[in-house]
Design a protein around this motif. Structure first.
Motif, PDB file in Angstrom:
ATOM      1  N   LEU A   1       0.834  -1.196   0.000  1.00  0.00           N
ATOM      2  CA  LEU A   1       0.000   0.000   0.000  1.00  0.00           C
ATOM      3  C   LEU A   1       0.867   1.243   0.000  1.00  0.00           C
ATOM      4  O   LEU A   1       1.948   1.263   0.592  1.00  0.00           O
ATOM      5  N   LYS A   2       0.341   2.290  -0.637  1.00  0.00           N
ATOM      6  CA  LYS A   2       1.087   3.540  -0.708  1.00  0.00           C
ATOM      7  C   LYS A   2       0.810   4.346   0.554  1.00  0.00           C
ATOM      8  O   LYS A   2      -0.310   4.417   1.034  1.00  0.00           O
ATOM      9  N   ASN A   3       1.832   4.982   1.079  1.00  0.00           N
ATOM     10  CA  ASN A   3       1.672   5.834   2.247  1.00  0.00           C
ATOM     11  C   ASN A   3       0.979   7.125   1.825  1.00  0.00           C
ATOM     12  O   ASN A   3       1.477   7.869   0.983  1.00  0.00           O
ATOM     13  N   LEU A   4      -0.209   7.375   2.391  1.00  0.00           N
ATOM     14  CA  LEU A   4      -0.977   8.548   1.992  1.00  0.00           C
ATOM     15  C   LEU A   4      -0.706   9.739   2.894  1.00  0.00           C
ATOM     16  O   LEU A   4      -1.275  10.808   2.685  1.00  0.00           O
ATOM     17  N   GLN A   5       0.143   9.574   3.914  1.00  0.00           N
ATOM     18  CA  GLN A   5       0.379  10.666   4.862  1.00  0.00           C
ATOM     19  C   GLN A   5       0.846  11.942   4.177  1.00  0.00           C
ATOM     20  O   GLN A   5       0.358  13.022   4.495  1.00  0.00           O
ATOM     21  N   PRO A   6       1.783  11.870   3.212  1.00  0.00           N
ATOM     22  CA  PRO A   6       2.198  13.126   2.543  1.00  0.00           C
ATOM     23  C   PRO A   6       1.021  13.858   1.925  1.00  0.00           C
ATOM     24  O   PRO A   6       0.945  15.086   1.997  1.00  0.00           O
ATOM     25  N   TYR A   7       0.085  13.101   1.326  1.00  0.00           N
ATOM     26  CA  TYR A   7      -1.065  13.750   0.709  1.00  0.00           C
ATOM     27  C   TYR A   7      -1.975  14.351   1.763  1.00  0.00           C
ATOM     28  O   TYR A   7      -2.529  15.435   1.593  1.00  0.00           O
ATOM     29  N   VAL A   8      -2.140  13.618   2.869  1.00  0.00           N
ATOM     30  CA  VAL A   8      -3.015  14.104   3.935  1.00  0.00           C
ATOM     31  C   VAL A   8      -2.427  15.380   4.534  1.00  0.00           C
ATOM     32  O   VAL A   8      -3.135  16.341   4.826  1.00  0.00           O
ATOM     33  N   ASP A   9      -1.075  15.391   4.680  1.00  0.00           N
ATOM     34  CA  ASP A   9      -0.441  16.595   5.229  1.00  0.00           C
ATOM     35  C   ASP A   9      -0.649  17.785   4.317  1.00  0.00           C
ATOM     36  O   ASP A   9      -0.790  18.918   4.778  1.00  0.00           O
ATOM     37  N   LYS A  10      -0.675  17.524   2.979  1.00  0.00           N
ATOM     38  CA  LYS A  10      -0.864  18.636   2.048  1.00  0.00           C
ATOM     39  C   LYS A  10      -2.299  19.142   2.055  1.00  0.00           C
ATOM     40  O   LYS A  10      -2.578  20.232   1.560  1.00  0.00           O
ATOM     41  N   ASN A  11      -3.227  18.316   2.568  1.00  0.00           N
ATOM     42  CA  ASN A  11      -4.645  18.705   2.583  1.00  0.00           C
ATOM     43  C   ASN A  11      -5.170  18.657   4.011  1.00  0.00           C
ATOM     44  O   ASN A  11      -5.926  17.769   4.380  1.00  0.00           O
ATOM     45  N   PRO A  12      -4.769  19.606   4.843  1.00  0.00           N
ATOM     46  CA  PRO A  12      -5.087  19.509   6.271  1.00  0.00           C
ATOM     47  C   PRO A  12      -6.576  19.545   6.575  1.00  0.00           C
ATOM     48  O   PRO A  12      -6.990  19.020   7.599  1.00  0.00           O
ATOM     49  N   ASP A  13      -7.402  20.136   5.703  1.00  0.00           N
ATOM     50  CA  ASP A  13      -8.826  20.198   6.025  1.00  0.00           C
ATOM     51  C   ASP A  13      -9.578  18.957   5.601  1.00  0.00           C
ATOM     52  O   ASP A  13     -10.750  18.822   5.885  1.00  0.00           O
ATOM     53  N   LEU A  14      -8.900  18.065   4.898  1.00  0.00           N
ATOM     54  CA  LEU A  14      -9.616  16.932   4.319  1.00  0.00           C
ATOM     55  C   LEU A  14     -10.304  16.085   5.384  1.00  0.00           C
ATOM     56  O   LEU A  14     -11.443  15.681   5.225  1.00  0.00           O
ATOM     57  N   LEU A  15      -9.594  15.847   6.504  1.00  0.00           N
ATOM     58  CA  LEU A  15     -10.139  14.891   7.470  1.00  0.00           C
ATOM     59  C   LEU A  15     -10.802  15.557   8.663  1.00  0.00           C
ATOM     60  O   LEU A  15     -11.208  14.883   9.596  1.00  0.00           O
ATOM     61  N   THR A  16     -10.953  16.887   8.633  1.00  0.00           N
ATOM     62  CA  THR A  16     -11.489  17.532   9.825  1.00  0.00           C
ATOM     63  C   THR A  16     -12.950  17.177  10.049  1.00  0.00           C
ATOM     64  O   THR A  16     -13.393  17.083  11.182  1.00  0.00           O
ATOM     65  N   GLY A  17     -13.725  16.965   8.989  1.00  0.00           N
ATOM     66  CA  GLY A  17     -15.144  16.684   9.182  1.00  0.00           C
ATOM     67  C   GLY A  17     -15.469  15.208   9.289  1.00  0.00           C
ATOM     68  O   GLY A  17     -16.634  14.816   9.335  1.00  0.00           O
TER      69      GLY A  17
ATOM     70  N   PHE B   1     -10.510   3.234   1.220  1.00  0.00           N
ATOM     71  CA  PHE B   1      -9.723   3.266  -0.011  1.00  0.00           C
ATOM     72  C   PHE B   1      -8.280   3.014   0.319  1.00  0.00           C
ATOM     73  O   PHE B   1      -7.773   3.546   1.296  1.00  0.00           O
ATOM     74  N   VAL B   2      -7.603   2.289  -0.557  1.00  0.00           N
ATOM     75  CA  VAL B   2      -6.153   2.268  -0.470  1.00  0.00           C
ATOM     76  C   VAL B   2      -5.605   2.428  -1.877  1.00  0.00           C
ATOM     77  O   VAL B   2      -6.281   2.106  -2.852  1.00  0.00           O
ATOM     78  N   VAL B   3      -4.386   2.939  -1.958  1.00  0.00           N
ATOM     79  CA  VAL B   3      -3.722   3.097  -3.243  1.00  0.00           C
ATOM     80  C   VAL B   3      -2.594   2.079  -3.302  1.00  0.00           C
ATOM     81  O   VAL B   3      -1.865   1.900  -2.337  1.00  0.00           O
ATOM     82  N   ALA B   4      -2.485   1.395  -4.424  1.00  0.00           N
ATOM     83  CA  ALA B   4      -1.448   0.374  -4.541  1.00  0.00           C
ATOM     84  C   ALA B   4      -0.080   1.034  -4.603  1.00  0.00           C
ATOM     85  O   ALA B   4       0.101   2.067  -5.236  1.00  0.00           O
ATOM     86  N   GLU B   5       0.900   0.397  -3.956  1.00  0.00           N
ATOM     87  CA  GLU B   5       2.265   0.916  -3.965  1.00  0.00           C
ATOM     88  C   GLU B   5       2.801   0.980  -5.387  1.00  0.00           C
ATOM     89  O   GLU B   5       3.579   1.836  -5.741  1.00  0.00           O
ATOM     90  N   GLY B   6       2.344   0.031  -6.223  1.00  0.00           N
ATOM     91  CA  GLY B   6       2.844  -0.009  -7.595  1.00  0.00           C
ATOM     92  C   GLY B   6       2.064   0.857  -8.557  1.00  0.00           C
ATOM     93  O   GLY B   6       2.273   0.776  -9.760  1.00  0.00           O
ATOM     94  N   SER B   7       1.161   1.700  -8.049  1.00  0.00           N
ATOM     95  CA  SER B   7       0.359   2.504  -8.962  1.00  0.00           C
ATOM     96  C   SER B   7       1.215   3.557  -9.633  1.00  0.00           C
ATOM     97  O   SER B   7       2.080   4.182  -9.022  1.00  0.00           O
TER      98      SER B   7
END
Lengths: 430, 295
Positions: free
Chosen positions: A111-127, A314-320
């Motif tokens: 699985l791909k680590n989504l933390q970098p994307y989440v950090d770039k979108n800080p409001d995504l998970l607030t709700g 959802f998960v993103v494949a590491e090989g995507s």
């Protein structure tokens, strides 16, 4: 020459016909706006495909260069297909994940680590409801995000309750109330000596449906905090098991496994049992039944009220080859627009609080049940455990407990053996 | 063995061209799979990460694997009853239906129908027949004054599973025996009748010896099917998520490969299954040399 022509044609036809169905290519590398094709695989019913295609359409209106191909399979076929594709090195870009299996995949690096994307979108998970995010947090961050969730509630058949003159379940019910009502609702309706209606039925193999909630309500737990010990044999948990055992063999208000098997897999839907604990995924199917029904929270035990919360994510494949575009799609599904569309499916509850607490979820067309019960249950819901080796552990417990529910084995000695077998699985999967 | 027509020249080329697609399929599909399974059985593989070489540890682990042992014993018990039942009942049915009585083709069709019915669909209907309180079988038993049994409880599950599997296998066995019986020259029976032989002598002295090639063939096929039996058994015994109250080897292989991330172990189980079948085949061929009469 003529003699060879026919064989040649025949062979050519055979070879060509076997060359069908090549895997769709992952798409050309995107360079800011260049068209990208993503594959998204999930499990579900064919009706879900229609709604997902609508979601994809609305997403493409926003991001016209990203095309998402949605593939839906049934539950068993989905995991087989997924594992095969991962083994072959041609995984889908995005795929659906059931929270309990998450660590089995994440620890194996697919699985791909989504933390970098989440950090770039800080409001995504607030709700988003925090309880639904728990399962996906790891030491290195999020490797997946939830898309909808399930809480287990008690479904009951109003017609059966009315006929027997029993009061409907309330939020104050205890397991004793559940037992009493089940006894009152277990009837021999045609006087032939065999029970035709049961008060209660539950799937006792998978922990999510009934027994995890019962164990938590009695103050027990499933695992130790470090996941090395199985605690379903501890005294508090045994009390919970005893409730179901007594209901099945003493009160006979719950059918044993072999009796239940002759009625098909869901006695509640078949109109044979008055109550069953199950999640929101059953709601669209139950809406086709002939009787009136509603939902109530799971009962209280000595340690308070408890139920189980689980999610699909959802998960993103590491090989995507297109992780950025894949995350754009995830962002869209987690937005109010995407979550609204998902709610219309009716199978699950949206993770975005604003949508879940709006009429979109609470007053869905075509349903006359109290949808708020699912949301209120979050207040006392425990997360369904997520750990490596989930399938094997669940089989060790489910298979091991089965002889109890067929009446062939004693509860307490078998529990001892099961706990041992389960601990061995945990040790194997460290 | 009889010699066929030996192809020459152009016919030979045609022959090879016709065979090539199947041979390629067999080479890559079957032979390749067998080699891959053998190789994988010596590794630990969870499908998602690269395989790790572990030598014979998967095979050693099988000796202490309780679930595998249970599945193996279940399969053996099942086969021990299944093979003789299928052979004997098919022979009996074939003998009854080898005469020219009225409506014989209807009977033959009826006996063959299970072989062309979907196993899943048939097993679902059998589930209803075997129901303890709602099943037809118990209703019939109680009509004749007996006590209905719990067919799918563990005391009788083997019987229930055997009934369904044998029912499904009679059709093919019957076909094989019908052909075998038809090959016996009628003159033998006429000669025996002239010599005053009784029906049972005719059976044991003429029919049985001359039908041994068919018995041999059917025994092999049935034994292989017995060890690979899965569909009827699983549909009758499934409980909860993918669980089965009467696990057999194929079921164990499937679960280890797809549910437990243990592809290496599953491959080892498959290899052991193949070895057991091969040993049984060697035994059958030894029996053939001693007991089978070819004309």
């Amino acid at each position: 020459m003529k003699k060879l022509l026919f064989p040649f044609l025949l062979i050519a036809a055979m070879v060509l016909s076997s060359c069908g169905g090549q895997a769709t290519p992952a798409g050309e590398p995107a360079a800011g706006g260049a068209p990208v094709e993503l594959t998204f695989m999930m499990w579900g019913a064919p009706e879900e495909l229609a709604v997902w295609n609508k979601i994809v359409e609305e997403f493409q209106a926003q991001a016209p260069n990203i095309k998402v191909n949605v593939e839906v399979s049934d539950w068993t076929a989905y995991w087989e297909k997924l594992k095969t594709m991962l083994a072959a090195g041609t995984p889908p870009d995005l795929f659906a994940m059931d929270a309990p299996y998450y660590l089995d995949y994440q620890t194996r690096g697919v699985l791909k680590n989504l933390q970098p994307y989440v950090d770039k979108n800080p409001d995504l998970l607030t709700g988003v409801y925090p309880q639904t995010l728990e399962a996906y947090k790891t030491a290195e961050g999020y490797f997946g995000l939830p898309r909808d969730f399930q809480t287990i509630v008690l479904f009951y058949n109003k017609d059966m309750f009315d006929k027997a003159g029993v009061a409907y379940p309330t939020a104050d019910w205890t397991y004793d109330d559940l037992r009493q009502a089940s006894k009152d609702l277990t009837l021999d309706t045609n006087g032939d000596g065999t029970t035709d209606q049961y008060g209660f039925t539950a799937d006792l193999w998978d922990m999510e449906l009934a027994w995890s909630s019962a164990i938590w309500a009695y103050g027990g737990d499933i695992f130790s905090a470090d996941r090395t010990q199985t605690l379903i044999g501890e005294p508090a948990a045994r009390q919970a098991w005893q409730v179901f055992h007594d209901m099945m063999f003493q009160d006979k208000s719950m059918p044993d496994v072999n009796t239940a098997a002759q009625y098909g897999l869901d006695l509640y839907q078949a109109g044979i049992a008055a109550m069953t604990p199950i999640g929101h995924w059953a709601v669209p199917g139950y809406n086709t039944v002939a009787f009136k029904w509603d939902v109530a929270p799971m009962p209280k035990g000595p340690a308070g009220q408890a139920t189980s919360v689980n999610s699909a994510g959802f998960v993103v494949a590491e090989g995507s080859k297109h992780p950025d575009e894949a995350f754009e799609f995830i962002k869209f599904v987690l937005s109010p627009g995407g979550q609204t569309r998902l709610t219309e499916l009716g199978f699950a509850i949206p993770v975005l609080q604003s949508v879940a607490e709006s009429p979109v979820f609470l007053q869905q067309a075509g349903y006359s049940i109290d949808q708020k019960v699912f949301l209120d249950s979050l207040a006392f819901a425990h997360m369904k455990p997520v750990f490596k080796g989930y399938d094997e552990w669940a089989s060790a417990v489910g298979d091991g407990m089965l002889p109890i529910w067929t009446g062939e084995a004693e509860l307490n000695p078998t529990l001892d053996e099961v706990v041992q077998a389960a601990d061995e699985v945990l040790a194997k999967n460290k | 063995m009889q010699a066929g027509v030996i192809p020459k020249g152009r016919e030979r080329l045609t022959l090879w061209l016709m065979l090539t697609p199947t041979l390629i399929g067999l080479a890559f599909g079957v032979l390749g799979s067998i080699l891959a399974t053998l190789a994988l059985s010596l590794t630990k593989w969870d499908l998602l990460t690269p395989p790790r070489w572990t030598g014979l540890s998967n095979y050693v682990a099988l000796f202490t694997d309780e679930k595998f042992t249970r599945a193996l014993l279940n399969t053996f018990k099942f086969s021990a009853f299944y093979v003789p039942s299928v052979v004997a009942i098919s022979l009996a049915v074939a003998m009854l239906l080898s005469r020219k009585i009225q409506g014989v083709s209807i009977f033959r069709t009826m006996y063959f129908l299970p072989a062309v019915t979907s196993a899943v669909a048939a097993a679902l209907v059998w589930n209803m027949i075997f129901g303890k309180d709602t099943g037809i079988l118990n209703a019939i038993i109680e009509f004749f004054g007996g006590n209905g049994l719990c067919w799918i409880c563990s005391e009788h599950i083997l019987t229930a599973v055997l009934i369904v599997n044998v029912w499904g296998a009679i059709g093919e066995g019957m076909i094989i025996f019908l052909a075998g019986l038809a090959a016996i020259p009628r003159e033998y029976y006429e000669a025996a009748a002239i010599d005053g032989a009784s029906e049972s002598r005719k059976f044991f002295r003429i029919t049985l010896p001359l039908v041994t090639p068919s018995i041999f063939f059917l025994s092999i096929i049935t034994t292989i099917n017995a060890f690979q039996a899965y569909d009827y058994i699983y549909m009758l015994t499934r409980r909860g998520q993918g669980d089965s109250s009467f696990p057999v080897i194929v079921y164990s292989i499937y679960r280890n490969a797809w549910n437990f991330f243990n592809y290496g172990g599953a491959s080892a189980q498959a290899v052991e299954l193949a070895v057991l079948i091969i040993l049984l085949m060697a035994f059958y061929f030894w029996l053939e040399r001693r007991y089978v009469f070819y004309e």
